[in-house]
Design an enzyme around this catalytic site. Structure first.
Site, mmCIF file in Angstrom:
data_model
loop_
_atom_site.group_PDB
_atom_site.id
_atom_site.type_symbol
_atom_site.label_atom_id
_atom_site.label_comp_id
_atom_site.label_asym_id
_atom_site.label_seq_id
_atom_site.Cartn_x
_atom_site.Cartn_y
_atom_site.Cartn_z
ATOM 1 C CB SER A 90 -10.486 -2.361 -93.619
ATOM 2 O OG SER A 90 -9.528 -2.276 -94.662
ATOM 3 C CB CYS A 110 -7.893 1.872 -92.993
ATOM 4 S SG CYS A 110 -9.169 1.522 -94.192
ATOM 5 C CB CYS A 125 -5.843 2.380 -101.472
ATOM 6 S SG CYS A 125 -6.336 0.706 -101.054
HETATM 7 N N1 DGL Z 1 -7.515 -0.428 -96.244
HETATM 8 C C1 DGL Z 1 -8.386 0.084 -97.287
HETATM 9 C C2 DGL Z 1 -7.958 1.505 -97.654
HETATM 10 O O1 DGL Z 1 -6.841 1.934 -97.412
HETATM 11 C C3 DGL Z 1 -8.386 -0.798 -98.514
HETATM 12 C C4 DGL Z 1 -9.086 -2.142 -98.316
HETATM 13 C C5 DGL Z 1 -10.555 -2.003 -98.004
HETATM 14 O O2 DGL Z 1 -11.348 -1.638 -98.911
HETATM 15 O O3 DGL Z 1 -10.935 -2.236 -96.864
HETATM 16 O O4 DGL Z 1 -8.744 2.254 -98.177
#
Ligand code: DGL
Length: 267
Positions: A12, A74, A186
């Site tokens: 993201s 992600c 995350c």
């Molecule tokens: N990349 C997202 C994840 O690993 C975290 C940042 C977002 O909320 O887009 O969940």
């Protein structure tokens, strides 16, 4: 030759660079093309349908660039749009942080009580619990949405009192349940490993970035797709926006200088 084609990695925003960093270390011969949807981040608070729509556009872009494998860096995308990615990309190896993290957590826990910290959308999707319980239904999974940690990491407050208090608050309910393993569910959380180790020294931390890099190496080896060229690898980074401080934040996640960034609007 398909072996020389790049691995497509997407996220993201900039957080997925933690996975790129682990891939560069584990697979130094591989070419990588990265897409970060910096114009529309964060995904972690968005609805399933919106995330699926954005993901479709990203995967279309990477497929046009003739990738040989896809890595969903992600957690939020893996949680709600993993199936869509697999439908779109057909037979190529598709790796994701949740599958890799779940497997590593099961291999790590001794008391079969695993904690997961992640964004709200990932926690609500129950994706980690499903992935872990599909392999071992008896394992207890305690999940805690920890959304405030994302902006704190982007701010660079990796060893700050505010972050310490926030971590303590989020870990409280998990520690009360006697977990022995904590999944960093995350992209941003691997940067908090030193602080988490100080706050909960008895916990085993599962860093999905390194476990995903290992799973990618295995998948490429199994499908005879490892790049055997000895040319220096080619890294290309695409983002949908170049916000203020992008370079600084990105380099912190990547752990090296971030070159060849191009902007690409999708949708
Ligand atoms: N990349 C997202 C994840 O690993 C975290 C940042 C977002 O909320 O887009 O969940």
């Amino acid at each position: 030759m398909s072996k020389n084609k790049p691995i497509g990695v997407f996220d993201s925003g900039v957080g997925g660079l933690t996975v790129v960093r682990a891939l560069m270390e584990r697979l130094p011969n591989e070419n990588i093309i990265y897409f970060g949807d910096t114009a529309r981040v964060p995904y972690g608070v968005k609805s399933r349908n919106t995330i699926i729509e954005y993901t479709t556009q990203i995967v279309d872009f990477l497929l046009q660039n003739e990738v040989k494998a896809l890595v969903i860096a992600c957690n939020t995308i893996a949680a709600v749009a993993g199936q869509k990615v697999r439908q779109m990309a057909g037979n190529m190896p598709i790796l994701d942080v949740i599958a890799a993290g779940a497997q590593a957590a099961l291999a790590t826990t001794k008391n079969h009580s695993i904690g997961v910290i992640a964004t709200s959308t990932t926690v609500n999707s129950n994706a980690y619990a499903r992935a872990i319980n599909s392999q071992n239904p008896k394992t207890r999974i305690l999940s805690q949405a920890s959304p405030l940690l994302v902006p704190l990491v982007e701010e660079g407050w990796l060893d700050h009192e505010v972050t310490r208090l926030t971590v303590q608050e989020y870990l409280k309910p998990l520690l009360a349940e006697n977990i022995d393993t904590l999944v960093l569910g995350c992209t941003h959380y691997p940067l908090l490993k030193p602080l988490l180790k100080k706050e909960a020294p008895h916990l085993q931390l599962v860093d999905s970035s390194t476990t995903t890099a290992e799973a990618t190496a295995q998948a490429l080896a199994n499908t005879h797709l490892l790049n055997d060229s000895h040319l220096p690898p080619d890294y290309r980074f695409y983002v949908s926006d170049i916000p203020l401080r992008f370079q600084t934040i990105g380099e912190r996640f990547l752990g090296r200088s971030l070159e060849q960034i191009e902007m690409m609007r999708l949708g």
